[in-house]
Design a protein around this motif. Structure first.
Motif, PDB file in Angstrom:
ATOM      1  N   GLU A 194       0.821  -1.210   0.000  1.00 55.15           N
ATOM      2  CA  GLU A 194       0.000   0.000   0.000  1.00 55.15           C
ATOM      3  C   GLU A 194       0.858   1.265   0.000  1.00 55.15           C
ATOM      4  O   GLU A 194       0.524   2.265  -0.648  1.00 55.15           O
ATOM      5  N   LEU A 197       1.865   2.773  -3.485  1.00 54.49           N
ATOM      6  CA  LEU A 197       0.854   3.256  -4.423  1.00 54.49           C
ATOM      7  C   LEU A 197       0.947   4.759  -4.603  1.00 54.49           C
ATOM      8  O   LEU A 197       1.078   5.504  -3.632  1.00 54.49           O
ATOM      9  N   LEU A 214      -3.130  -2.357 -11.451  1.00 56.30           N
ATOM     10  CA  LEU A 214      -3.620  -1.797 -10.198  1.00 56.30           C
ATOM     11  C   LEU A 214      -3.478  -0.287 -10.257  1.00 56.30           C
ATOM     12  O   LEU A 214      -2.450   0.226 -10.706  1.00 56.30           O
ATOM     13  N   LYS A 216      -4.733   3.516  -8.057  1.00 55.60           N
ATOM     14  CA  LYS A 216      -5.454   4.229  -7.016  1.00 55.60           C
ATOM     15  C   LYS A 216      -6.057   5.479  -7.640  1.00 55.60           C
ATOM     16  O   LYS A 216      -5.345   6.372  -8.097  1.00 55.60           O
ATOM     17  N   GLU A 220     -10.588   5.326  -4.302  1.00 55.15           N
ATOM     18  CA  GLU A 220     -10.825   3.954  -4.734  1.00 55.15           C
ATOM     19  C   GLU A 220      -9.531   3.273  -5.148  1.00 55.15           C
ATOM     20  O   GLU A 220      -8.625   3.890  -5.707  1.00 55.15           O
ATOM     21  N   LEU A 221      -9.488   1.986  -4.903  1.00 54.43           N
ATOM     22  CA  LEU A 221      -8.401   1.149  -5.374  1.00 54.43           C
ATOM     23  C   LEU A 221      -9.008   0.152  -6.357  1.00 54.43           C
ATOM     24  O   LEU A 221      -9.916  -0.612  -6.007  1.00 54.43           O
ATOM     25  N   VAL A 282      -1.754  -4.835  -0.448  1.00 59.59           N
ATOM     26  CA  VAL A 282      -2.875  -4.872  -1.390  1.00 59.59           C
ATOM     27  C   VAL A 282      -3.110  -6.316  -1.815  1.00 59.59           C
ATOM     28  O   VAL A 282      -2.176  -7.015  -2.214  1.00 59.59           O
TER      29      VAL A 282
END
Length: 299
Positions: A194, A197, A214, A216, A220-221, A282
């Motif tokens: 995390e 990110l 992936l 961010k 929202e992720l 994550v």
């Protein structure tokens, strides 16, 4: 007998796939088609984006069905079937135009062996179109015998080119969702930290070997498949803007929140993953997947 025929066909298609002499012709044709087929709305429609599947396989049903039906009437319809056969030939000629456009659009995004086979496939179809146009003209001039002969030759030609089209789809995967057989873990799987990110910066992660994009976005992720469903382009290398990712290879655009295609040439949406954060890590897992083939290990 069956194995011998299969071997002959494999040899035949192999020679086409390795025929580098076709490349200059293909390059010139591609350059000529790129401008008229490049506008986004045109590209999306010809790719079949609105309906969720490639348009070309469906579009060829009308001309091929019309032409083969005309040949059937030529064989068994007698004089009573001549008028209907002529009209079927005409319908095939007219409907061949959108079929050719959708095929040209799909071919634009191929290269190497696939492009060479596609070029021969298209050339054969245009030759068949010429035969059927000649058939219709001959019938209009009351030269019915010539019209039937040209249509018969056209039927043989579209059968052969149809086999080439089947090879492109089923043997080479042109038009097939490139992620169809990716086996995604059903259990929560650690994929990223995390702390690493960055807002609105897509990253490539792997869930048991499956590439996942992936990102961010605000609070929202989000996670979707990283390989573009069109030709497998790496989505994480594309442009992320307004919640959408644009493939760096051919410009297909997906909405990351639900994987839906916003702009072609892709026709299939991206697989969306469930995502969460646990203890600074994550984690992702696949959403509900009712299909059988995607759930079987293939790697």
């Amino acid at each position: 007998m069956i194995s011998r025929l299969n071997r002959v066909l494999d040899t035949f298609i192999g020679k086409i796939e390795r025929a580098e002499s076709l490349d200059p012709i293909a390059d010139k044709l591609s350059a000529a088609l790129s401008k008229p087929l490049s506008p986004a709305p045109m590209r999306s429609i010809l790719s079949g984006t609105p309906v969720g599947h490639p348009a070309h396989p469906a579009m060829v049903l009308v001309p091929v069905g019309s032409w083969l039906s005309a040949t059937y009437l030529d064989l068994v319809g007698g004089t009573d079937g001549e008028c209907a056969a002529r009209r079927l030939v005409a319908m095939g000629v007219v409907s061949a135009v959108p079929a050719a456009l959708t095929g040209a659009n799909d071919w634009m995004y191929t290269s190497g062996a696939e492009r060479r086979v596609g070029l021969v496939h298209a050339a054969g179809n245009y030759f068949a179109l010429g035969l059927y146009l000649g058939s219709w003209t001959a019938r209009r001039r009351q030269r019915v015998g010539l019209g039937k002969a040209l249509a018969a030759a056209g039927s043989v030609t579209v059968t052969l080119t149809g086999w080439l089209g089947g090879h492109l789809t089923y043997a080479r995967g042109v038009g097939v969702d490139t992620t169809a057989f990716e086996v995604v873990p059903s259990e929560w799987t650690d994929v990223f930290s995390e702390a690493d990110l960055q807002p609105d910066e897509p990253v490539l992660v792997h869930a048991d070997g499956v590439p996942v994009m992936l990102v961010k976005s605000g609070d929202e992720l989000l996670a979707i498949g990283d390989r573009c469903t069109h030709r497998g382009g790496p989505l994480h290398e594309g442009t992320f803007k307004d919640g959408c990712i644009t493939c760096p290879w051919h410009g297909g655009t997906f909405r990351v929140s639900d994987g839906q295609v916003i702009e072609g040439p892709p026709s299939r949406s991206e697989q969306v993953f469930e995502v969460r954060i646990r203890y600074g890590s994550v984690q992702v897992r696949r959403a509900d997947e009712p299909g059988v083939l995607r759930g079987n290990p293939v790697s």
